[in-house]
Scaffold this active site. Structure first.
Site, mmCIF file in Angstrom:
data_model
loop_
_atom_site.group_PDB
_atom_site.id
_atom_site.type_symbol
_atom_site.label_atom_id
_atom_site.label_comp_id
_atom_site.label_asym_id
_atom_site.label_seq_id
_atom_site.Cartn_x
_atom_site.Cartn_y
_atom_site.Cartn_z
ATOM 1 N N LYS A 1 -2.138 -17.398 7.162
ATOM 2 C CA LYS A 1 -2.802 -17.260 5.864
ATOM 3 C C LYS A 1 -2.007 -16.305 4.994
ATOM 4 C CE LYS A 1 -5.870 -14.700 3.968
ATOM 5 N NZ LYS A 1 -5.272 -14.696 2.611
ATOM 6 N N GLY B 1 -1.247 -5.630 6.238
ATOM 7 C CA GLY B 1 -2.091 -5.402 5.062
ATOM 8 C C GLY B 1 -2.638 -3.996 5.088
ATOM 9 N N SER B 2 -3.750 -3.810 4.408
ATOM 10 C CA SER B 2 -4.275 -2.449 4.262
ATOM 11 C C SER B 2 -4.985 -1.997 5.546
ATOM 12 C CB SER B 2 -5.245 -2.401 3.090
ATOM 13 O OG SER B 2 -6.321 -3.283 3.342
ATOM 14 N N THR B 3 -5.090 -0.703 5.685
ATOM 15 C CA THR B 3 -5.736 -0.130 6.866
ATOM 16 C C THR B 3 -7.209 -0.538 6.912
ATOM 17 O OG1 THR B 3 -4.173 1.678 6.889
ATOM 18 C CG2 THR B 3 -6.248 2.074 8.019
ATOM 19 N N GLU B 4 -7.825 -0.573 5.735
ATOM 20 C CA GLU B 4 -9.242 -0.956 5.664
ATOM 21 C C GLU B 4 -9.451 -2.382 6.214
ATOM 22 O OE1 GLU B 4 -10.436 -0.652 1.604
ATOM 23 O OE2 GLU B 4 -12.379 -1.564 2.050
ATOM 24 N N GLY C 1 -7.419 -3.928 8.179
ATOM 25 C CA GLY C 1 -7.037 -3.885 9.596
ATOM 26 C C GLY C 1 -8.232 -3.598 10.488
ATOM 27 N N GLU D 1 0.089 -4.157 11.217
ATOM 28 C CA GLU D 1 1.044 -3.411 10.390
ATOM 29 C C GLU D 1 0.277 -2.988 9.149
ATOM 30 O OE1 GLU D 1 3.897 -2.723 11.402
ATOM 31 O OE2 GLU D 1 4.334 -4.247 12.891
ATOM 32 N N CYS E 1 4.994 -0.783 2.349
ATOM 33 C CA CYS E 1 4.248 0.085 3.250
ATOM 34 C C CYS E 1 5.112 1.241 3.731
ATOM 35 C CB CYS E 1 3.764 -0.738 4.429
ATOM 36 S SG CYS E 1 5.088 -1.742 5.094
ATOM 37 N N GLU F 1 -2.486 6.110 0.018
ATOM 38 C CA GLU F 1 -1.402 5.168 -0.288
ATOM 39 C C GLU F 1 -1.596 4.607 -1.701
ATOM 40 O OE1 GLU F 1 -1.239 1.374 1.781
ATOM 41 O OE2 GLU F 1 0.886 1.734 2.106
HETATM 42 P P1 NAD Z 1 -5.114 -6.499 2.103
HETATM 43 O O1 NAD Z 1 -5.499 -5.852 3.369
HETATM 44 O O2 NAD Z 1 -6.100 -6.522 1.002
HETATM 45 O O3 NAD Z 1 -4.726 -8.023 2.332
HETATM 46 C C1 NAD Z 1 -3.748 -8.423 3.267
HETATM 47 C C2 NAD Z 1 -4.065 -9.825 3.719
HETATM 48 O O4 NAD Z 1 -5.315 -9.796 4.412
HETATM 49 C C3 NAD Z 1 -4.246 -10.844 2.590
HETATM 50 O O5 NAD Z 1 -3.737 -12.083 3.007
HETATM 51 C C4 NAD Z 1 -5.755 -10.901 2.426
HETATM 52 O O6 NAD Z 1 -6.201 -12.107 1.865
HETATM 53 C C5 NAD Z 1 -6.200 -10.748 3.858
HETATM 54 N N1 NAD Z 1 -7.562 -10.231 4.028
HETATM 55 C C6 NAD Z 1 -8.299 -9.456 3.189
HETATM 56 N N2 NAD Z 1 -9.516 -9.229 3.710
HETATM 57 C C7 NAD Z 1 -9.568 -9.869 4.912
HETATM 58 C C8 NAD Z 1 -10.552 -10.000 5.928
HETATM 59 N N3 NAD Z 1 -11.767 -9.435 5.825
HETATM 60 N N4 NAD Z 1 -10.253 -10.711 7.034
HETATM 61 C C9 NAD Z 1 -9.043 -11.286 7.182
HETATM 62 N N5 NAD Z 1 -8.081 -11.212 6.237
HETATM 63 C C10 NAD Z 1 -8.331 -10.503 5.122
HETATM 64 O O7 NAD Z 1 -3.771 -5.820 1.680
HETATM 65 P P2 NAD Z 1 -2.893 -6.153 0.420
HETATM 66 O O8 NAD Z 1 -3.506 -5.442 -0.731
HETATM 67 O O9 NAD Z 1 -2.639 -7.603 0.317
HETATM 68 O O10 NAD Z 1 -1.492 -5.520 0.845
HETATM 69 C C11 NAD Z 1 -1.180 -4.211 0.623
HETATM 70 C C12 NAD Z 1 -1.395 -3.398 1.863
HETATM 71 O O11 NAD Z 1 -0.622 -3.907 2.945
HETATM 72 C C13 NAD Z 1 -0.949 -1.984 1.712
HETATM 73 O O12 NAD Z 1 -1.925 -1.109 2.205
HETATM 74 C C14 NAD Z 1 0.301 -1.873 2.562
HETATM 75 O O13 NAD Z 1 0.635 -0.649 3.055
HETATM 76 C C15 NAD Z 1 0.057 -2.849 3.610
HETATM 77 N N6 NAD Z 1 1.330 -3.314 4.150
HETATM 78 C C16 NAD Z 1 1.699 -2.923 5.398
HETATM 79 C C17 NAD Z 1 2.910 -3.308 5.913
HETATM 80 C C18 NAD Z 1 3.367 -2.906 7.278
HETATM 81 O O14 NAD Z 1 4.257 -3.553 7.809
HETATM 82 N N7 NAD Z 1 2.816 -1.900 7.890
HETATM 83 C C19 NAD Z 1 3.725 -4.122 5.178
HETATM 84 C C20 NAD Z 1 3.320 -4.501 3.909
HETATM 85 C C21 NAD Z 1 2.095 -4.096 3.415
#
Ligand code: NAD
Length: 490
Positions: free
Chosen positions: A175, A228-231, A233, A250, A284, A384
């Protein structure tokens, strides 16, 4: 550019969503509409998981070298299409075209090539066990893997996830972010043309709380790889508990970038600008906390602020552009809100902190490179921001530098600039992070493990670590000529 693919990719076919829903995708340079993409919901995710499940016996049973060959072909196709792919990524994400081509596309091809080569070199082992037995350990694929990708590096992250998962023999439901799905769909088109068997990779575009959540909860999915975001995660971990699926995370970061008083200052200024302003700071691993020795702080900051304010903002498609727009309006507004937060806590804006005055950029999601002098405990030094926004603080000695570096809840990337070898190694050991760069910043390579500790997540992408994470150890015991133990001997 050829017609932009905008459908879901399920079982080898591009299809509309079952209920016909779509999501609008915009160009962050001027917020113009690029296309509408099909929006997957639970029923579409179910269909994709079923397709991946059906494809698993064929894909996992294929010779590893054959799987590798397809990944190598994909790497070649990506390089052959570098210009078109870079353009697509630039209009979808706002990445400057020169970065999209020279970094995103090239690293993407390199990643598929690395894992294509890895497929038939990732071996099991034979363990010396009890007399008369042979024990061998195979690395068996997990099955159907779910992969959830954010919007900041969609093309590249897709390769980080698909490369090892496919090389190891898993099938995938991915996704992408609903904000930036276009390059992932182009990769799916290339895979179909090259001859990846149908159902091996399935792409479901959809919102996180619907499609993403359903995938994370799905009982037939054996592992979720999430960036994605820690929240979010944390939500993934919750969602995974039904079938105890494996989870690799990640998450966010708040990279400490320490400049010591013996550093090569010019290199440190240039490298620190790259650390935070590449991809508009939407990384990130961004070096979003500059921690500078007080002896060199004035000279460093004079040069750094001058450099930051000279960065060329512009249309990502212009080859002269050094920094493009942020990827969405919502995110731009979130980053700008941190300027107020910084000021409320007494921080000083040294440069930036607003949208550029250039009228050509007025419709887009632009923010000037922003440098803020703040206390290490301020929110802008702890949370962040994920934009072209760096908080600066000073230190007196190594112990204080380390204390500041380690005082956030994150632990992803970090960097340091010094000519003192023993200080460099000591700091690298002590900084709480999954990756540390010495006299450089933000280096990545498909062979080198990528991931974090603490609130930055767990598990690793890239390299042998990723192959381990995408396989299960299967231990097989063979009785060659062992005496059967005396129990129940008749
Ligand atoms: P996000 O967590 O909002 O979304 C990431 C992905 O998760 C998207 O595809 C989103 O649609 C999906 N998602 C959202 N809610 C979900 C749920 N309840 N269940 C399953 N999937 C869900 O993050 P973002 O705003 O898209 O990305 C930015 C964040 O990602 C930043 O916090 C950044 O640090 C982090 N990031 C981490 C790394 C790493 O390798 N550690 C790399 C890039 C980005």
């Amino acid at each position: 550019m050829s017609a932009i693919q905008n459908k879901l990719f399920i079982g080898g076919k591009f299809v509309d969503a079952k209920d016909g829903a779509t999501i609008a995708v915009h160009n962050p340079h001027d917020n113009s509409l690029i296309t509408h993409v099909a929006e997957a919901k639970a029923a579409d995710v179910d269909a994709a998981v079923d397709a991946a499940e059906r494809a698993f016996p064929l894909w996992s049973g294929m010779a590893a070298a054959e799987r590798g060959k397809l990944l190598l072909k994909l790497a070649d196709r990506i390089e052959a299409e570098a210009d078109a792919l870079a353009q697509l990524e630039a209009i979808d994400t706002g990445h400057p075209i020169r970065d999209a081509k020279n970094i995103d596309v090239l690293r993407t091809a390199a990643c598929y090539r690395y894992f294509g080569g890895m497929a038939d070199k990732f071996q099991g082992s034979v363990i010396p066990v009890d007399a008369g037995f042979i024990n061998y350990v195979q690395r068996a694929p997990i099955g159907v893997v779910g992969q959830i990708v954010p919007w900041n590096f969609p093309l590249m992250f897709t390769s980080w996830k698909l490369g090892p998962a496919l090389a190891a023999g898993n099938t995938v439901v991915m996704k992408p972010s609903e904000i930036t799905p276009l390059s992932t769909l182009r990769i799916a088109e290339l895979m179909a043309e090259i001859g990846f068997p149908e159902g091996v990779v399935n792409i479901v575009i959809g919102y996180g709380h619907t499609a993403g959540q359903h995938l994370a909860e799905h009982p037939k999915v054996g592992k979720i790889s999430f960036t994605g975001s820690t929240e979010t995660g944390r939500r993934i971990v919750e969602a995974s508990k039904g079938n105890l699926k494996r989870v690799q995370l990640e998450l966010g970061g708040k990279g400490a970038n320490i400049v010591f008083d013996d550093a090569n200052l010019i290199a440190a200024v240039n490298g620190s600008a790259w650390a935070i302003f590449h991809n508009q700071g939407q990384a990130c691993i961004a070096g979003s906390r500059l921690i500078i020795h007080e002896k060199v702080a004035d000279e460093f900051l004079e040069r750094f602020v001058k450099l930051a304010s000279s960065i060329r903002l512009g249309n990502p498609l212009d080859p002269e552009t050094e920094m493009g727009p942020l990827t969405s309006t919502l995110h731009r507004d979130r980053v700008l809100s941190y300027v107020d937060i910084a000021q409320q806590q007494g921080a000083t804006i040294l440069t930036g902190g607003k949208a550029p005055s250039n009228p050509d950029l007025s419709k887009g999601c632009y923010i000037e490179p922003t440098v803020v002098r703040a206390k290490p405990t301020d929110r802008v030094s702890q949370e962040e921001v994920f934009g072209p926004f760096v908080s600066v603080t000073t230190f007196k000695d190594d112990a204080e530098a380390l204390q500041i570096a380690n005082m956030t809840e994150y632990g992803l990337g970090g960097g340091l600039w010094t000519r003192d070898l023993s200080r460099a190694h000591k700091m690298a050991r002590e900084i709480r992070a999954g990756m540390v760069w010495v006299n450089s910043y933000k280096r990545v390579n498909p062979g080198s493990p990528f991931g974090g500790v603490g609130q930055s997540g767990y598990g690793r992408e890239m390299g042998f670590e990723a192959m381990h994470d995408y396989t299960e150890a299967k231990s097989v015991w063979v009785n060659v000529d062992a005496q059967i133990l005396p129990h129940f001997k008749r």
